[in-house]
Design a protein around this motif. Structure first.
Motif, PDB file in Angstrom:
ATOM      1  N   LEU A 157       0.825  -1.207   0.000  1.00 22.73           N
ATOM      2  CA  LEU A 157       0.000   0.000   0.000  1.00 22.73           C
ATOM      3  C   LEU A 157       0.863   1.262   0.000  1.00 22.73           C
ATOM      4  N   THR A 158       1.942   1.242   0.749  1.00 18.17           N
ATOM      5  CA  THR A 158       2.855   2.391   0.761  1.00 18.17           C
ATOM      6  C   THR A 158       3.452   2.620  -0.615  1.00 18.17           C
ATOM      7  N   ALA A 159       3.822   1.536  -1.303  1.00 15.67           N
ATOM      8  CA  ALA A 159       4.381   1.657  -2.648  1.00 15.67           C
ATOM      9  C   ALA A 159       3.346   2.193  -3.627  1.00 15.67           C
ATOM     10  N   LEU A 160       2.083   1.790  -3.467  1.00 16.83           N
ATOM     11  CA  LEU A 160       1.039   2.323  -4.341  1.00 16.83           C
ATOM     12  C   LEU A 160       0.925   3.828  -4.179  1.00 16.83           C
ATOM     13  N   ASN A 161       1.007   4.268  -2.945  1.00 14.98           N
ATOM     14  CA  ASN A 161       0.906   5.692  -2.654  1.00 14.98           C
ATOM     15  C   ASN A 161       2.096   6.453  -3.215  1.00 14.98           C
ATOM     16  N   ASP A 162       3.284   5.860  -3.107  1.00 17.11           N
ATOM     17  CA  ASP A 162       4.509   6.550  -3.515  1.00 17.11           C
ATOM     18  C   ASP A 162       4.800   6.440  -5.006  1.00 17.11           C
ATOM     19  N   ASP A 163       4.481   5.273  -5.599  1.00 18.47           N
ATOM     20  CA  ASP A 163       4.960   4.981  -6.954  1.00 18.47           C
ATOM     21  C   ASP A 163       3.871   4.832  -8.002  1.00 18.47           C
ATOM     22  N   HIS A 164       2.625   4.717  -7.612  1.00 14.32           N
ATOM     23  CA  HIS A 164       1.580   4.429  -8.591  1.00 14.32           C
ATOM     24  C   HIS A 164       0.446   5.447  -8.570  1.00 14.32           C
ATOM     25  N   GLY A 165       0.700   6.604  -7.998  1.00 13.16           N
ATOM     26  CA  GLY A 165      -0.263   7.692  -8.050  1.00 13.16           C
ATOM     27  C   GLY A 165      -1.584   7.409  -7.365  1.00 13.16           C
ATOM     28  N   ALA A 166      -1.551   6.608  -6.303  1.00 10.00           N
ATOM     29  CA  ALA A 166      -2.783   6.313  -5.586  1.00 10.00           C
ATOM     30  C   ALA A 166      -3.351   7.576  -4.951  1.00 10.00           C
ATOM     31  N   THR A 167      -4.654   7.701  -5.007  1.00 11.89           N
ATOM     32  CA  THR A 167      -5.331   8.802  -4.339  1.00 11.89           C
ATOM     33  C   THR A 167      -6.222   8.222  -3.237  1.00 11.89           C
TER      34      THR A 167
END
Length: 255
Positions: free
Chosen positions: A43-53
């Motif tokens: 989840l942290t990687a999604l936030n940092d690397d995949h533009g999660a909102t």
């Protein structure tokens, strides 16, 4: 009658509770598809690397529980961590359903009851033994509860597409990780359980009660099949955890 002695068996099929999720979390613009992810580092990687909102932030006494949105394969996908243990996981799932998500795939780890199952091997629960308390408030008492057939099919088709070996399994869901005694492990193994975790039967029961689709992907983690627990460093298996998440995401969008 048994239910007169054991409150856990006093199932009430009344569809509306005093605290009803849809009265608190009104339907909103959310994706229909959602991955329930137990891996905080993913989840942290999604936030940092995949533009999660962040679509919305659920809350409990342990703090905030963000519900994220990402774009994957050209589609909208919600992602959230359900906490640990059946009561919290079921409540957060119920809240996300109230918001409007209807198709779910969870990804997480589990203990194995057979030491021959390798670390990281993918397991797909078809059914779960209900050795937790939450599910008994959503569906009538029974020994087992099944995952959604459509979700299991989507998971298995995705795994076959990617050439990923997996085992279709019965899992043992329990509330008490420190009471997985050798005798209980043998009993569960004798009735066909391959792994143990803390949420699957509650997830499947909530899904049945709310008429949504729900399936789960697990990977073989620690070994509880012997007389002495073997951690096997299961929480450090980062590659397997990230791979499982993206498989779950693809399977979810196939629903």
């Amino acid at each position: 009658m048994l239910e007169n002695n054991y409150p856990i068996l006093e199932f009430d099929a009344e569809p509306i509770a005093v605290i009803e999720p849809k009265r608190i979390y009104a339907a909103r613009d959310v994706p229909k598809h959602a991955v329930v992810c137990f891996f905080q580092e993913v989840l942290t990687a999604l936030n940092d690397d995949h533009g999660a909102t962040i679509l919305h932030t659920l809350r409990s006494e342990i703090g905030p529980h963000p519900v994220y949105e990402i774009e994957f394969q050209g589609q909208r996908l919600a992602v959230f961590h359900p906490g640990v243990g059946a009561p919290l996981a079921a409540a957060l799932l119920d809240e996300v359903i109230a918001m409007g998500c209807t198709k779910f795939i969870a990804c997480g780890g589990c203990g194995v009851l057979d030491s021959a199952i390798a670390m990281g091997h993918v397991l797909v629960p078809h059914t779960a033994v209900r050795d937790e308390g939450t599910s008994y408030h959503y569906i009538a008492p029974s020994r087992e509860v099944a995952a959604s057939a459509s979700a299991v099919a989507a998971i298995e088709q995705t795994l076959l597409k990617h050439g990923t070996d997996y085992l279709p399994v019965k899992t043992w869901t329990t509330d008490a990780l420190y009471r997985e005694t050798p005798a209980k492990v043998r009993r569960r193994r004798d009735e066909g359980c391959v792994c143990v975790e803390m949420e699957a039967s509650a997830f499947f029961a909530v899904a049945q009660f709310r008429h949504v689709e729900f399936g789960q992907l697990l990977y073989g983690g620690d070994d509880v099949g012997g007389e002495v627990w073997d951690n096997r460093g299961w929480q450090n298996h980062g590659t397997a955890r990230e791979k499982l998440f993206w498989l779950a995401a693809e399977a979810c969008l196939a629903l």
